[in-house]
Design a protein around this motif. Sequence first.
Motif: not given
Length: 196
Positions: A13, A16-17, A89, A91-94, A96-97, A158, A161
């Motif tokens: 978490r 990803a942030e 979708r 896990r999109r943030a993770l 991308r990171t 990805m 959005d």
Amino acid sequence: MSVRDQLLDAAARVYAEVGYRGATTRRIATAAGVNEITLFRHFGSKDALLQEAITRAGSSDDPKHLPDSPRDPFRELRDWARSHITELRNRRALIRTCMGEIHEHPGIFSAENSSPARAARALCRYLRQLREAGLAKAEFDEVTASTMLMGVLFADAMGRDIMTDMYRNDPEQALDEYVRLFLRSIGVGRRRNVGG
């Protein structure tokens, strides 16, 4: 939930942030509700923790499996594709990171047994079975074909959005169309239910 699980969830978490630099051991330990010493006792290093957290976050507890004997290619692939795109979708943030940092920190990513690698192998097997059953009539390479379908699912998951003009259609309608076009490209006819 065990302390180890708390640390793995918090690490994925936080990473990803805020990425690698921002995901300090102190920040991860705080997010998990433990102290840093506990983190190091369980994992030894930040890289070991992040590698396991990313690998675990990338694997589904209940992946949709493709059948060993194809019967209804459209339904089977659509259900599999829906499961796959939903995971992407979620896990999109993770993802991308990870993509933004893979060159700087390649050691924390395990590509060989990753969720996408396992999904690609399963899809290749299914495509071979379609061909062997005489359901896929076109000449095609299974690896290239699986890459094509997985690529469109990845792009949708990805990009939907952030490229709203490109993805104006309903996600479910788009998914059905991706599968229909894919099956047509490998020579699978319109019959829905085949086999016994």
